[in-house]
Design a protein around this motif. Sequence first.
Motif, mmCIF file in Angstrom:
data_model
loop_
_atom_site.group_PDB
_atom_site.id
_atom_site.type_symbol
_atom_site.label_atom_id
_atom_site.label_comp_id
_atom_site.label_asym_id
_atom_site.label_seq_id
_atom_site.Cartn_x
_atom_site.Cartn_y
_atom_site.Cartn_z
ATOM 1 N N VAL A 145 51.138 42.416 49.761
ATOM 2 C CA VAL A 145 50.992 43.145 48.609
ATOM 3 C C VAL A 145 50.044 44.676 49.256
ATOM 4 O O VAL A 145 49.481 44.587 49.829
ATOM 5 C CB VAL A 145 49.735 42.502 48.008
ATOM 6 N N ASP A 146 50.646 45.815 48.756
ATOM 7 C CA ASP A 146 50.029 47.395 49.688
ATOM 8 C C ASP A 146 49.063 46.997 48.648
ATOM 9 O O ASP A 146 49.043 47.531 47.217
ATOM 10 C CB ASP A 146 51.437 47.610 49.855
ATOM 11 N N ILE A 147 47.584 47.841 49.539
ATOM 12 C CA ILE A 147 46.894 48.524 48.798
ATOM 13 C C ILE A 147 46.917 50.086 49.200
ATOM 14 O O ILE A 147 46.492 50.303 50.673
ATOM 15 C CB ILE A 147 45.578 48.061 49.179
ATOM 16 N N TYR A 148 46.895 51.610 48.228
ATOM 17 C CA TYR A 148 47.120 52.816 48.253
ATOM 18 C C TYR A 148 45.749 52.800 48.604
ATOM 19 O O TYR A 148 44.799 53.431 47.402
ATOM 20 C CB TYR A 148 47.774 53.396 47.981
ATOM 21 N N THR A 149 44.740 52.840 49.603
ATOM 22 C CA THR A 149 43.495 53.235 49.455
ATOM 23 C C THR A 149 42.847 54.934 50.130
ATOM 24 O O THR A 149 43.166 54.882 51.052
ATOM 25 C CB THR A 149 42.027 52.008 50.173
ATOM 26 N N ALA B 10 40.859 52.935 45.535
ATOM 27 C CA ALA B 10 41.934 51.817 45.645
ATOM 28 C C ALA B 10 43.093 51.994 44.568
ATOM 29 O O ALA B 10 42.887 51.240 43.392
ATOM 30 C CB ALA B 10 41.764 50.671 46.224
ATOM 31 N N LEU B 11 44.591 51.628 44.932
ATOM 32 C CA LEU B 11 45.634 51.144 44.177
ATOM 33 C C LEU B 11 46.233 50.869 44.804
ATOM 34 O O LEU B 11 46.496 50.437 45.384
ATOM 35 C CB LEU B 11 46.809 52.403 44.026
ATOM 36 N N VAL C 151 40.978 50.102 41.547
ATOM 37 C CA VAL C 151 39.593 49.968 41.889
ATOM 38 C C VAL C 151 38.596 51.116 42.688
ATOM 39 O O VAL C 151 39.041 51.065 43.598
ATOM 40 C CB VAL C 151 39.628 48.298 42.829
ATOM 41 N N ASN C 152 37.389 50.743 42.000
ATOM 42 C CA ASN C 152 37.048 52.447 42.813
ATOM 43 C C ASN C 152 35.565 52.219 43.259
ATOM 44 O O ASN C 152 35.050 51.935 42.457
ATOM 45 C CB ASN C 152 36.533 53.235 41.754
ATOM 46 N N VAL D 24 33.885 45.679 50.074
ATOM 47 C CA VAL D 24 33.768 45.539 48.694
ATOM 48 C C VAL D 24 35.559 44.955 48.219
ATOM 49 O O VAL D 24 35.437 44.441 47.017
ATOM 50 C CB VAL D 24 33.367 46.440 47.882
ATOM 51 N N ILE D 25 36.379 45.817 48.253
ATOM 52 C CA ILE D 25 37.649 46.275 47.884
ATOM 53 C C ILE D 25 38.268 45.049 47.895
ATOM 54 O O ILE D 25 39.141 44.326 47.130
ATOM 55 C CB ILE D 25 38.567 47.522 48.298
ATOM 56 N N SER D 26 37.945 44.081 49.310
ATOM 57 C CA SER D 26 38.153 43.153 49.530
ATOM 58 C C SER D 26 38.219 41.806 48.719
ATOM 59 O O SER D 26 39.434 41.341 48.358
ATOM 60 C CB SER D 26 38.296 43.179 50.821
ATOM 61 N N GLN D 27 37.117 41.983 47.822
ATOM 62 C CA GLN D 27 36.559 41.085 47.979
ATOM 63 C C GLN D 27 36.838 41.085 46.665
ATOM 64 O O GLN D 27 36.758 40.026 46.010
ATOM 65 C CB GLN D 27 34.839 41.424 48.167
ATOM 66 N N THR D 28 36.517 42.147 45.736
ATOM 67 C CA THR D 28 37.460 42.465 44.712
ATOM 68 C C THR D 28 38.481 42.296 44.346
ATOM 69 O O THR D 28 38.447 41.052 43.425
ATOM 70 C CB THR D 28 37.430 44.141 43.996
ATOM 71 N N LEU D 29 39.521 42.257 45.153
ATOM 72 C CA LEU D 29 40.755 41.867 44.830
ATOM 73 C C LEU D 29 41.284 40.443 45.191
ATOM 74 O O LEU D 29 41.775 40.085 44.682
ATOM 75 C CB LEU D 29 41.821 42.987 45.863
#
Length: 274
Positions: A62-66, A79-80, A88-89, A107-112
Amino acid sequence: MYSSTRDMLSFGAAILSNRLLSPLATRKWLSPTTFTSSRGHVLGAPWEIQRADRLVPDGRVVDIYTKAGDLGLYHTMFALVPDYDIVVNVMTAGKEVTDEFFVQSHVISQTLKAIIPALDAVTKQEAKKNLAGIYQDKESDSVVELEVDDGPGLAIKEWTVKGFNVLGNFTFYNIAASGRTLPGIARLYPSSLKAGSQKSWRMVFDQVDDERGEPFDEEAVYPDARCVNWGTMDRFTYDFAGLEEFVMTVGKDGAAKSLSPVGFGVSLAKQGYM
């Protein structure tokens, strides 16, 4: 400096819905331009792209564009996730987060990790309700059966055209692969091509089974060596049409109405569609 979380979420939603650029320009923008020494990071313009393989049970990437930004003690990460239409912001400030470089990424990783598995499960439920089932044309004795299982996409359980078992004999349509049995489950994946209520899907099947694939992966000097599906599209063709291409017609309610294997020139109605 002056953007709020609401501003950034609105900005991300506009990107993913092609309200800022055309779909073509957006796809070009959301693309890598160079690599890093990390297998999990590639770089775009201006994207810092994370390639996650631990978010969904089937292990697909899964690609995450940050995009991270900093100004003194203020730090943000935007992040998109196009595969799931997620934005996510994270905005932080203070010495505590400044001393820890990876806090925003964490934080982004834990949220996703919390959001995407749940969305993936809901997506499978919707696909089972709206897309899986039997597509049939009794007059031509043609049928395709799709189901949702633990893997990605839609698994093809049966594929018969004009009384002929296409799925069991698919490799005979290409002289280079003639006679080989399918080593894995054939699956349908959605593409980005659509026109009105019609959407294009592509069939992909494993090129190398586990028995041969595991030694191949171990011997190769790069990871996931057995994954060569990206180079197999349209190897099987008839009358200038790829035999792996399917066109699905979807109603306003999101449920499939019909399915057409393009290379075989038949249209199959979804059984039970009202």
